[in-house]
Structure formats: structure tokens, C-alpha cells
Design a protein around this motif. Structure first.
Motif, mmCIF file in Angstrom:
data_model
loop_
_atom_site.group_PDB
_atom_site.id
_atom_site.type_symbol
_atom_site.label_atom_id
_atom_site.label_comp_id
_atom_site.label_asym_id
_atom_site.label_seq_id
_atom_site.Cartn_x
_atom_site.Cartn_y
_atom_site.Cartn_z
ATOM 1 N N GLY A 78 1.122 -1.136 -0.308
ATOM 2 C CA GLY A 78 -0.160 -0.120 0.100
ATOM 3 C C GLY A 78 0.794 1.531 -0.078
ATOM 4 O O GLY A 78 0.208 2.503 -0.137
ATOM 5 N N LYS A 79 1.790 1.515 0.059
ATOM 6 C CA LYS A 79 2.979 2.449 0.232
ATOM 7 C C LYS A 79 3.771 2.441 -1.042
ATOM 8 O O LYS A 79 4.283 1.405 -1.286
ATOM 9 N N MET A 80 3.929 3.675 -1.983
ATOM 10 C CA MET A 80 4.986 3.841 -2.814
ATOM 11 C C MET A 80 6.502 3.953 -2.650
ATOM 12 O O MET A 80 6.339 5.111 -2.088
ATOM 13 N N VAL A 81 6.622 2.996 -3.400
ATOM 14 C CA VAL A 81 8.156 2.582 -2.513
ATOM 15 C C VAL A 81 9.164 3.040 -3.850
ATOM 16 O O VAL A 81 10.763 3.102 -3.348
ATOM 17 N N ALA A 82 8.694 2.718 -4.879
ATOM 18 C CA ALA A 82 9.616 2.726 -5.877
ATOM 19 C C ALA A 82 8.946 3.352 -7.164
ATOM 20 O O ALA A 82 7.664 3.637 -7.336
ATOM 21 N N MET A 83 9.550 3.681 -8.487
ATOM 22 C CA MET A 83 9.331 4.093 -10.049
ATOM 23 C C MET A 83 9.800 2.825 -11.005
ATOM 24 O O MET A 83 11.282 3.316 -10.223
ATOM 25 N N ASP A 129 12.629 2.565 -18.209
ATOM 26 C CA ASP A 129 13.273 1.543 -18.401
ATOM 27 C C ASP A 129 14.236 1.430 -17.335
ATOM 28 O O ASP A 129 15.492 0.221 -17.234
ATOM 29 N N GLN A 130 14.417 1.927 -16.071
ATOM 30 C CA GLN A 130 15.229 2.092 -15.027
ATOM 31 C C GLN A 130 14.833 2.398 -13.756
ATOM 32 O O GLN A 130 13.619 2.457 -13.896
ATOM 33 N N PHE A 131 15.048 1.521 -13.155
ATOM 34 C CA PHE A 131 14.230 1.462 -11.481
ATOM 35 C C PHE A 131 14.563 2.127 -10.570
ATOM 36 O O PHE A 131 15.604 1.994 -10.220
ATOM 37 N N PHE A 132 13.569 2.683 -9.823
ATOM 38 C CA PHE A 132 14.577 3.862 -8.938
ATOM 39 C C PHE A 132 13.836 3.220 -7.889
ATOM 40 O O PHE A 132 12.701 3.175 -7.272
ATOM 41 N N VAL A 133 14.126 2.907 -6.577
ATOM 42 C CA VAL A 133 13.455 3.690 -5.369
ATOM 43 C C VAL A 133 13.889 4.162 -4.574
ATOM 44 O O VAL A 133 15.139 4.714 -4.038
ATOM 45 N N ALA A 164 12.046 15.794 -9.904
ATOM 46 C CA ALA A 164 12.195 14.498 -8.691
ATOM 47 C C ALA A 164 12.813 14.723 -7.561
ATOM 48 O O ALA A 164 14.609 15.260 -8.197
ATOM 49 N N LYS A 165 12.994 14.287 -6.431
ATOM 50 C CA LYS A 165 13.515 14.306 -5.844
ATOM 51 C C LYS A 165 15.224 12.812 -5.887
ATOM 52 O O LYS A 165 14.457 12.427 -6.832
ATOM 53 N N PRO A 166 16.254 13.007 -5.670
ATOM 54 C CA PRO A 166 17.025 11.600 -6.003
ATOM 55 C C PRO A 166 16.865 10.558 -4.805
ATOM 56 O O PRO A 166 15.606 10.247 -4.134
ATOM 57 N N CYS A 167 17.013 9.682 -6.197
ATOM 58 C CA CYS A 167 16.589 8.367 -5.670
ATOM 59 C C CYS A 167 17.376 6.963 -5.722
ATOM 60 O O CYS A 167 18.782 7.837 -6.670
ATOM 61 N N LEU A 168 17.516 6.195 -5.072
ATOM 62 C CA LEU A 168 18.968 4.758 -5.468
ATOM 63 C C LEU A 168 17.989 4.391 -6.663
ATOM 64 O O LEU A 168 16.345 4.211 -6.932
ATOM 65 N N LEU A 169 19.732 3.996 -7.477
ATOM 66 C CA LEU A 169 18.748 3.955 -9.152
ATOM 67 C C LEU A 169 19.593 2.337 -9.097
ATOM 68 O O LEU A 169 21.035 2.615 -8.851
ATOM 69 N N ILE A 170 19.188 1.269 -9.045
ATOM 70 C CA ILE A 170 19.475 0.445 -9.152
ATOM 71 C C ILE A 170 18.996 -0.713 -10.578
ATOM 72 O O ILE A 170 18.161 -1.028 -11.047
ATOM 73 N N GLU A 171 20.148 -0.502 -10.990
ATOM 74 C CA GLU A 171 21.050 -0.543 -12.401
ATOM 75 C C GLU A 171 20.710 -2.051 -12.704
ATOM 76 O O GLU A 171 20.608 -2.416 -13.756
ATOM 77 N N GLU A 172 21.238 -3.104 -11.009
ATOM 78 C CA GLU A 172 20.222 -4.820 -12.537
ATOM 79 C C GLU A 172 20.170 -5.093 -10.621
ATOM 80 O O GLU A 172 19.942 -5.410 -10.217
ATOM 81 N N PRO A 173 18.269 -5.301 -10.856
ATOM 82 C CA PRO A 173 17.929 -5.803 -10.200
ATOM 83 C C PRO A 173 17.446 -7.518 -10.099
ATOM 84 O O PRO A 173 16.370 -7.803 -10.406
ATOM 85 N N GLU A 174 18.577 -8.179 -9.913
ATOM 86 C CA GLU A 174 18.733 -8.916 -9.669
ATOM 87 C C GLU A 174 18.752 -10.189 -8.568
ATOM 88 O O GLU A 174 18.615 -11.047 -8.733
#
Length: 109
Positions: free
Chosen positions: A36-41, A45-49, A71-81
Motif C-alpha cells: 500500500g505504500k509507493m516505494v519505487a518507480m 526502463d530504469q528502476f528507482f527506489v 524529482a527528489k534523488p532516488c537510489l538507481l538500481i541498475e541490476e535488479p537481480e
């Protein structure tokens, strides 16, 4: 450039151990929700937390980025593996973020 639905589905599958994962299309991109909480975007085609202290401790030195201009800076997860790390990251982020405030109904004071 809008994100591909296949990439969003892949990211959400990788996050499934974190809790109830869902996503919503927002302005051509995607918001990712955990319990129920928005935690990422997912944008372009890039994954941000969303950046939190706990998340930064779990992934020290993780690159940061903006999912969209302004946008506020987010963690950029380059390889979500790594599902285990991603689950810990999302749970820690979830714990630190507040629930969204309830929306007021139109016409009510």
C-alpha cells in the motif's frame, strides 16, 4: 520514452518477496507499491527506489538518479537481480516511509 510493461513486470516479480507488490501507470511511467505504500518507480526502463537512510545503509555507494526532472534523488538500481537484497531494501524503505494521507472527498469540508 515510456517504460516497457515487460520490464515493469520483471521488476515486480523480482520484488515479490518484499510483500504485496503492485504497480500503477502514472504519466506514462510506473509507481511501484509495497503493501500500500509507493516505494519505487520505473521510469525510462530504469528502476528507482525512494531514498531513505535504511536503504542507503543496505546499498552503500548505490548510484542515485532522478526518475524525472524535478524529482527528489532516488537510489538507481541498475541490476535488479538479487531478490533477497531487493526484498530487504523494499521492506526497510517501506518501514521508513509514511502511509499516504487519505484524500478528502470533493465537496466536503
Amino acid at each position: 520514452m515510456a517504460s516497457k510493461p515487460e520490464f515493469v513486470a520483471y521488476v515486480c516479480d523480482q520484488l515479490r518477496d518484499a510483500g504485496e507488490i503492485s504497480y500503477k501507470k502514472m504519466f506514462g511511467e510506473y509507481g511501484i507499491y509495497c503493501d500500500g505504500k509507493m516505494v519505487a518507480m520505473v521510469c525510462n526502463d530504469q528502476f528507482f527506489v525512494k531514498k531513505t537512510e535504511a536503504g542507503s545503509e543496505i546499498l552503500p555507494g548505490c548510484p542515485e538518479g532522478q526518475p524525472y526532472p524535478g524529482a527528489k534523488p532516488c537510489l538507481l538500481i541498475e541490476e535488479p537481480e538479487d531478490r533477497e537484497v531487493l526484498a530487504r531494501l523494499l521492506r526497510a524503505t517501506w518501514e521508513e516511509l509514511p502511509f499516504p494521507k487519505p484524500r478528502r472527498r470533493a465537496g466536503k469540508s
